[in-house]
Design a protein around this motif. Structure first.
Motif, PDB file in Angstrom:
ATOM      1  N   GLU A   1       0.838  -1.204   0.000  1.00  0.00           N
ATOM      2  CA  GLU A   1       0.000   0.000   0.000  1.00  0.00           C
ATOM      3  C   GLU A   1       0.873   1.254   0.000  1.00  0.00           C
ATOM      4  OE1 GLU A   1      -3.231  -0.114  -0.295  1.00  0.00           O
ATOM      5  OE2 GLU A   1      -3.855  -2.077   0.460  1.00  0.00           O
ATOM      6  N   ILE A   2       1.920   1.234   0.807  1.00  0.00           N
ATOM      7  CA  ILE A   2       2.762   2.421   0.961  1.00  0.00           C
ATOM      8  C   ILE A   2       3.654   2.642  -0.277  1.00  0.00           C
ATOM      9  CG2 ILE A   2       4.640   3.437   2.346  1.00  0.00           C
ATOM     10  CD1 ILE A   2       1.873   3.472   3.753  1.00  0.00           C
ATOM     11  N   ILE A   3       4.293   1.585  -0.739  1.00  0.00           N
ATOM     12  CA  ILE A   3       5.114   1.711  -1.954  1.00  0.00           C
ATOM     13  C   ILE A   3       4.215   2.032  -3.150  1.00  0.00           C
ATOM     14  CG2 ILE A   3       6.621   0.482  -3.588  1.00  0.00           C
ATOM     15  CD1 ILE A   3       8.179   1.061  -1.122  1.00  0.00           C
ATOM     16  N   GLY A   4       3.006   1.474  -3.127  1.00  0.00           N
ATOM     17  CA  GLY A   4       2.051   1.692  -4.219  1.00  0.00           C
ATOM     18  C   GLY A   4       1.626   3.139  -4.386  1.00  0.00           C
ATOM     19  N   MET A   5       1.921   3.985  -3.418  1.00  0.00           N
ATOM     20  CA  MET A   5       1.614   5.415  -3.574  1.00  0.00           C
ATOM     21  C   MET A   5       2.550   6.069  -4.593  1.00  0.00           C
ATOM     22  SD  MET A   5       1.308   6.274   0.477  1.00  0.00           S
ATOM     23  CE  MET A   5       0.878   8.003   0.337  1.00  0.00           C
ATOM     24  N   GLN A   6       3.721   5.482  -4.787  1.00  0.00           N
ATOM     25  CA  GLN A   6       4.734   6.161  -5.620  1.00  0.00           C
ATOM     26  C   GLN A   6       4.408   6.248  -7.114  1.00  0.00           C
ATOM     27  OE1 GLN A   6       8.878   5.286  -4.900  1.00  0.00           O
ATOM     28  NE2 GLN A   6       8.500   4.803  -2.762  1.00  0.00           N
ATOM     29  N   PRO A   7       4.048   5.103  -7.741  1.00  0.00           N
ATOM     30  CA  PRO A   7       3.820   5.196  -9.186  1.00  0.00           C
ATOM     31  C   PRO A   7       2.742   6.217  -9.551  1.00  0.00           C
ATOM     32  CG  PRO A   7       3.535   2.916  -8.402  1.00  0.00           C
ATOM     33  CD  PRO A   7       3.996   3.732  -7.251  1.00  0.00           C
TER      34      PRO A   7
ATOM     35  N   SER B   1       5.110  -6.964  -6.502  1.00  0.00           N
ATOM     36  CA  SER B   1       6.056  -6.657  -7.578  1.00  0.00           C
ATOM     37  C   SER B   1       5.460  -5.694  -8.610  1.00  0.00           C
ATOM     38  CB  SER B   1       6.531  -7.937  -8.256  1.00  0.00           C
ATOM     39  OG  SER B   1       5.479  -8.515  -8.972  1.00  0.00           O
ATOM     40  N   ILE B   2       4.144  -5.559  -8.636  1.00  0.00           N
ATOM     41  CA  ILE B   2       3.502  -4.673  -9.630  1.00  0.00           C
ATOM     42  C   ILE B   2       4.002  -3.232  -9.521  1.00  0.00           C
ATOM     43  CG2 ILE B   2       1.498  -4.086  -8.150  1.00  0.00           C
ATOM     44  CD1 ILE B   2       1.013  -4.843 -11.819  1.00  0.00           C
ATOM     45  N   PHE B   3       4.383  -2.818  -8.308  1.00  0.00           N
ATOM     46  CA  PHE B   3       4.742  -1.405  -8.119  1.00  0.00           C
ATOM     47  C   PHE B   3       6.168  -1.097  -8.555  1.00  0.00           C
ATOM     48  CE2 PHE B   3       1.283  -2.223  -4.994  1.00  0.00           C
ATOM     49  CZ  PHE B   3       0.318  -1.530  -5.706  1.00  0.00           C
ATOM     50  N   ASN B   4       6.825  -2.096  -9.138  1.00  0.00           N
ATOM     51  CA  ASN B   4       8.153  -1.864  -9.681  1.00  0.00           C
ATOM     52  C   ASN B   4       8.129  -1.502 -11.163  1.00  0.00           C
ATOM     53  OD1 ASN B   4       9.695  -2.338  -7.296  1.00  0.00           O
ATOM     54  ND2 ASN B   4       9.136  -4.498  -7.492  1.00  0.00           N
ATOM     55  N   TYR B   5       6.921  -1.292 -11.694  1.00  0.00           N
ATOM     56  CA  TYR B   5       6.811  -0.867 -13.087  1.00  0.00           C
ATOM     57  C   TYR B   5       6.570   0.643 -13.127  1.00  0.00           C
ATOM     58  CZ  TYR B   5       6.562  -5.802 -14.261  1.00  0.00           C
ATOM     59  OH  TYR B   5       6.853  -7.131 -14.397  1.00  0.00           O
ATOM     60  N   PRO B   6       7.101   1.315 -14.154  1.00  0.00           N
ATOM     61  CA  PRO B   6       6.967   2.780 -14.208  1.00  0.00           C
ATOM     62  C   PRO B   6       5.594   3.239 -14.718  1.00  0.00           C
ATOM     63  CG  PRO B   6       8.197   1.991 -16.111  1.00  0.00           C
ATOM     64  CD  PRO B   6       7.896   0.774 -15.280  1.00  0.00           C
ATOM     65  N   THR B   7       5.226   4.472 -14.374  1.00  0.00           N
ATOM     66  CA  THR B   7       3.997   5.081 -14.921  1.00  0.00           C
ATOM     67  C   THR B   7       4.430   6.106 -15.967  1.00  0.00           C
ATOM     68  OG1 THR B   7       4.112   6.495 -12.953  1.00  0.00           O
ATOM     69  CG2 THR B   7       2.418   4.802 -12.973  1.00  0.00           C
ATOM     70  N   LEU B   8       4.274   5.755 -17.237  1.00  0.00           N
ATOM     71  CA  LEU B   8       4.845   6.571 -18.306  1.00  0.00           C
ATOM     72  C   LEU B   8       3.925   7.662 -18.833  1.00  0.00           C
ATOM     73  CD1 LEU B   8       6.667   3.719 -20.305  1.00  0.00           C
ATOM     74  CD2 LEU B   8       7.546   5.128 -18.424  1.00  0.00           C
ATOM     75  N   THR B   9       2.608   7.440 -18.750  1.00  0.00           N
ATOM     76  CA  THR B   9       1.668   8.468 -19.244  1.00  0.00           C
ATOM     77  C   THR B   9       0.512   8.590 -18.250  1.00  0.00           C
ATOM     78  OG1 THR B   9       0.111   7.036 -20.448  1.00  0.00           O
ATOM     79  CG2 THR B   9       2.127   7.690 -21.630  1.00  0.00           C
TER      80      THR B   9
ATOM     81  N   GLY C   1      13.479  -5.402 -11.360  1.00  0.00           N
ATOM     82  CA  GLY C   1      12.462  -4.725 -12.169  1.00  0.00           C
ATOM     83  C   GLY C   1      12.912  -3.319 -12.499  1.00  0.00           C
ATOM     84  N   PRO C   2      12.159  -2.655 -13.409  1.00  0.00           N
ATOM     85  CA  PRO C   2      12.593  -1.328 -13.853  1.00  0.00           C
ATOM     86  C   PRO C   2      12.702  -0.293 -12.728  1.00  0.00           C
ATOM     87  CG  PRO C   2      10.447  -1.932 -14.808  1.00  0.00           C
ATOM     88  CD  PRO C   2      10.987  -3.150 -14.145  1.00  0.00           C
ATOM     89  N   CYS C   3      11.919  -0.398 -11.665  1.00  0.00           N
ATOM     90  CA  CYS C   3      11.913   0.681 -10.656  1.00  0.00           C
ATOM     91  C   CYS C   3      12.223   0.227  -9.231  1.00  0.00           C
ATOM     92  CB  CYS C   3      10.558   1.394 -10.653  1.00  0.00           C
ATOM     93  SG  CYS C   3      10.146   2.173 -12.205  1.00  0.00           S
ATOM     94  N   ASN C   4      12.625  -1.037  -9.023  1.00  0.00           N
ATOM     95  CA  ASN C   4      12.841  -1.512  -7.639  1.00  0.00           C
ATOM     96  C   ASN C   4      13.732  -0.581  -6.819  1.00  0.00           C
ATOM     97  OD1 ASN C   4      12.217  -3.826  -9.389  1.00  0.00           O
ATOM     98  ND2 ASN C   4      12.344  -5.037  -7.508  1.00  0.00           N
ATOM     99  N   ALA C   5      14.899  -0.246  -7.390  1.00  0.00           N
ATOM    100  CA  ALA C   5      15.880   0.529  -6.625  1.00  0.00           C
ATOM    101  C   ALA C   5      15.322   1.909  -6.288  1.00  0.00           C
ATOM    102  CB  ALA C   5      17.173   0.648  -7.428  1.00  0.00           C
ATOM    103  N   GLN C   6      14.668   2.497  -7.267  1.00  0.00           N
ATOM    104  CA  GLN C   6      14.091   3.836  -7.060  1.00  0.00           C
ATOM    105  C   GLN C   6      13.005   3.834  -5.979  1.00  0.00           C
ATOM    106  OE1 GLN C   6      10.932   5.790  -9.634  1.00  0.00           O
ATOM    107  NE2 GLN C   6      12.790   6.485 -10.671  1.00  0.00           N
ATOM    108  N   ARG C   7      12.144   2.805  -6.025  1.00  0.00           N
ATOM    109  CA  ARG C   7      11.049   2.738  -5.031  1.00  0.00           C
ATOM    110  C   ARG C   7      11.603   2.666  -3.606  1.00  0.00           C
ATOM    111  NH1 ARG C   7       8.203   4.453  -8.888  1.00  0.00           N
ATOM    112  NH2 ARG C   7       6.986   2.994 -10.148  1.00  0.00           N
ATOM    113  N   ILE C   8      12.610   1.822  -3.420  1.00  0.00           N
ATOM    114  CA  ILE C   8      13.158   1.653  -2.069  1.00  0.00           C
ATOM    115  C   ILE C   8      13.950   2.895  -1.649  1.00  0.00           C
ATOM    116  CG2 ILE C   8      14.867   0.330  -0.726  1.00  0.00           C
ATOM    117  CD1 ILE C   8      12.162  -1.037  -0.930  1.00  0.00           C
ATOM    118  N   ALA C   9      14.688   3.477  -2.591  1.00  0.00           N
ATOM    119  CA  ALA C   9      15.466   4.683  -2.264  1.00  0.00           C
ATOM    120  C   ALA C   9      14.525   5.812  -1.816  1.00  0.00           C
ATOM    121  CB  ALA C   9      16.295   5.117  -3.472  1.00  0.00           C
TER     122      ALA C   9
END
Ligand SMILES: [Fe+2]
Ligand SMILES: [Fe+2]
Length: 315
Positions: free
Chosen positions: A49-55, A113-121, A279-287
């Protein structure tokens, strides 16, 4: 139930509670494995829930209108609330939220793992609401009957809010589909990217899911991963038709004998790879989560000082 009873009696009380479809409460005795499973599941859910706020948070400052911004803000704020209920539910099992957060930012506990994908548009905001929150609803509605009381009760409210999330996503996509050709293309392109990761949200196939049997016996889980995945596919195909988009799966077809849609094979190698941190955004999400946690240290300290002062005053 008091802890002075012999273990066998405590155990049979636990078994009977589960059998009668009653709830296990924090005061009740439960086997160590059950507690561990619940902590793992609830913590992973709270982290998601918390990481899912990022994308989606990524689009708040760029929402195309005041109305869209207000909806998106409300939705992302709901997810923060879900995280908080769930950390509280986990704490009833004797763990500490600060410790769970530490485990998340040091990579010792997972999130979806779904929240490791980027939101492009901006279409991704709609597709996440429709498919990702939709898949979450499929997973979570049965959890309202989970055997662990605090988790089941948190789920009731969460599911109500999730259905708002799904509707706002679908409504956004409907609006875009009534717009220009370019907007329709944006929606289709976002659907193409999110469809398969959404199917992965139900977890590995049953044959490859060693914990499922025990979780079903404990009524922590009510349906298998494959059952829920099928339910989601069956639900989503008519919605895609109404919207005017297609799913990127040439094998997707109605099977009259089964009374379900057949669908192609999920790429489980990709799933495992993303889960392992690639995944494409794992490192960014955790950072980002780690930075937010560090920057919030003064708020936690101030709240603790305030609570101590209050306690002193009442004493
Ligand atoms: Fe949520
Ligand atoms: Fe949601």
């Amino acid at each position: 139930m008091t802890a002075t009873l012999p273990e066998t009696e405590l155990e049979s009380h636990f078994e009977r509670t589960i059998e009668r479809d009653q709830r296990i409460e924090p005061r009740d005795w439960a086997p160590e494995g059950y507690r561990k499973t619940m902590v793992r599941q609830i913590a992973q859910h709270a982290h998601s829930e918390i990481i899912g706020m990022q994308p989606e948070g990524n689009w708040i400052t760029r929402a195309p209108s005041l109305r869209r911004k207000a909806i998106l803000l409300a939705k992302v704020q709901d997810e923060a609330g879900h995280g908080l209920y769930l950390y509280s539910a986990a704490e009833t099992l004797g763990v500490d939220r600060a410790d769970l957060t530490e485990k998340l930012i040091s990579g010792r506990q997972k999130y979806s793992s779904i929240f490791n994908y980027p939101t492009l548009t901006f279409a991704d905001v709609g597709v996440i609401g429709w498919l990702v929150d939709g898949a979450a609803i499929c997973n979570q509605v049965p959890l309202c009957r989970s055997s662990y009381g605090p988790y089941a009760r948190a789920m009731v409210r969460i599911c109500k809010e999730e259905s708002f999330h799904q509707r706002q996503g679908y409504e956004l996509l409907m609006t875009m589909m009534r717009g220009t050709g370019q907007q329709r293309e944006m929606v289709q392109e976002a659907v193409d990217r999110w469809w398969w990761p959404s199917l992965m949200m139900f977890g590995p196939p049953d044959a490859d899911s060693p914990n499922t049997a025990q979780s079903m016996a404990w009524k922590v889980k009510r349906h298998t991963n494959d059952e829920l995945r099928q339910r989601f596919v069956d639900m989503s195909v008519p919605q895609a038709e109404a919207l005017g988009v297609t799913f990127p799966d040439p094998d997707l077809a109605w099977n009259a004998d089964r009374g379900h849609y057949d669908f192609g094979a999920v790429d489980w190698a990709e799933f495992k790879n993303v889960l392992q941190g690639n995944g494409p955004c794992n490192a960014q999400r955790i950072a980002r989560r780690r930075r937010a946690h560090d920057e919030g240290a003064w708020v936690r300290e101030a709240a603790a000082a305030h609570a101590a002062k209050n306690q002193e005053a009442t004493a």
